[in-house]
Design a protein around this motif. Structure first.
Motif, PDB file in Angstrom:
ATOM      1  N   ASP A  14      53.413  31.238  38.931  1.00  0.00           N
ATOM      2  CA  ASP A  14      52.176  32.039  39.259  1.00  0.00           C
ATOM      3  C   ASP A  14      51.383  31.874  40.479  1.00  0.00           C
ATOM      4  OD1 ASP A  14      50.749  29.901  38.477  1.00  0.00           O
ATOM      5  OD2 ASP A  14      49.750  31.134  36.641  1.00  0.00           O
ATOM      6  N   GLU A  17      50.651  35.136  43.140  1.00  0.00           N
ATOM      7  CA  GLU A  17      50.180  36.250  42.486  1.00  0.00           C
ATOM      8  C   GLU A  17      48.860  36.564  43.331  1.00  0.00           C
ATOM      9  OE1 GLU A  17      51.032  38.235  39.967  1.00  0.00           O
ATOM     10  OE2 GLU A  17      51.914  37.141  38.747  1.00  0.00           O
ATOM     11  N   PRO A  18      48.580  37.811  43.740  1.00  0.00           N
ATOM     12  CA  PRO A  18      49.069  38.844  43.066  1.00  0.00           C
ATOM     13  C   PRO A  18      50.092  39.463  44.022  1.00  0.00           C
ATOM     14  CG  PRO A  18      47.150  39.479  44.266  1.00  0.00           C
ATOM     15  CD  PRO A  18      47.302  38.007  44.445  1.00  0.00           C
ATOM     16  N   ASP A  21      54.905  38.376  42.034  1.00  0.00           N
ATOM     17  CA  ASP A  21      54.629  38.156  40.564  1.00  0.00           C
ATOM     18  C   ASP A  21      55.397  37.085  39.973  1.00  0.00           C
ATOM     19  OD1 ASP A  21      57.020  39.928  39.157  1.00  0.00           O
ATOM     20  OD2 ASP A  21      56.746  40.214  41.168  1.00  0.00           O
ATOM     21  N   LYS A 169      58.429  44.198  40.826  1.00  0.00           N
ATOM     22  CA  LYS A 169      57.236  44.717  41.305  1.00  0.00           C
ATOM     23  C   LYS A 169      56.896  45.775  42.151  1.00  0.00           C
ATOM     24  CE  LYS A 169      52.598  42.796  43.015  1.00  0.00           C
ATOM     25  NZ  LYS A 169      51.804  43.176  41.757  1.00  0.00           N
TER      26      LYS A 169
END
Length: 198
Positions: A14, A17-18, A21, A169
């Motif tokens: 993670d 992120e953002p 994703d 995404k």
């Protein structure tokens, strides 16, 4: 022959992120990249078997598999290392100087790299390469993993635009993915690679 292995990510799933994703990173690394590693190992095994048996009836197939999966493994390995959390911005040092020399400015390089990457026909990659023969940086496209490559060049920075790299995404918005990817570029790592080559 030693087996190729999937390299671990240099950051948590993670961490990008953002802009990138967690779900895509997990699938992209653990399933897609692993598939290229497995395909490369299989191709090498089959070529070794062909040599042992002196049976080259399927040589064309296994040489294509070697190029496809081997290039896929190499480019994905570079893809993960070419990104970092809180990356992006502009390069410094010798990399900046070389970009300005070969492209005129960082803005011109970024525009060319973005256009080339977004414009890849079908599945493939945008790649910043160093050409030892020409002693310059170049932007290249690769369709699939290996088509349109240039002999002798060394990839420094790669952006994956196979749909599996961004579809969860960004759906079909490849340009939006590439624009977001610029926020992750690990310029320090790219410069380190260049300094080791030229």
């Amino acid at each position: 022959m030693p087996k190729h292995e999937l390299p671990a990510l240099p950051y948590p799933y993670d961490a990008l992120e953002p802009h990138y994703d967690e779900a895509t990173v997990r699938i992209h690394h653990d399933i897609h990249h692993q598939g290229y590693v497995d395909g490369l190992n299989k191709a090498e095994d089959k070529l070794a078997e062909a040599r042992e048996k002196n049976d080259y009836a399927l040589i064309k197939h296994w040489e294509k598999e070697l190029a496809f999966h081997g290039s896929g493994h190499i480019l994905h390995s570079l893809f993960w290392l070419g990104m970092k959390p809180q990356g992006g911005g502009e390069p410094g040092g010798r990399l900046k100087q070389q970009i300005e020399k070969d492209f005129g400015s960082f803005a011109a390089f970024k525009a060319q790299f973005t256009a080339a990457t977004v414009g890849v026909e079908g599945s493939g990659w945008g790649i910043l390469v160093w050409s030892p023969m020409f002693k310059q940086l170049q932007v290249m496209q690769a369709e699939k993993h290996q088509n349109l490559a240039q002999w002798g060049v060394i990839p420094l920075l790669v952006c994956d635009v196979w749909e599996h790299a961004y579809y969860l995404k960004y759906q079909n918005k490849r340009a939006a993915f590439v624009e977001a990817w610029w926020n992750l570029v690990n310029w320090g790592w790219v410069e380190q690679k260049l300094n080791g080559l030229a």
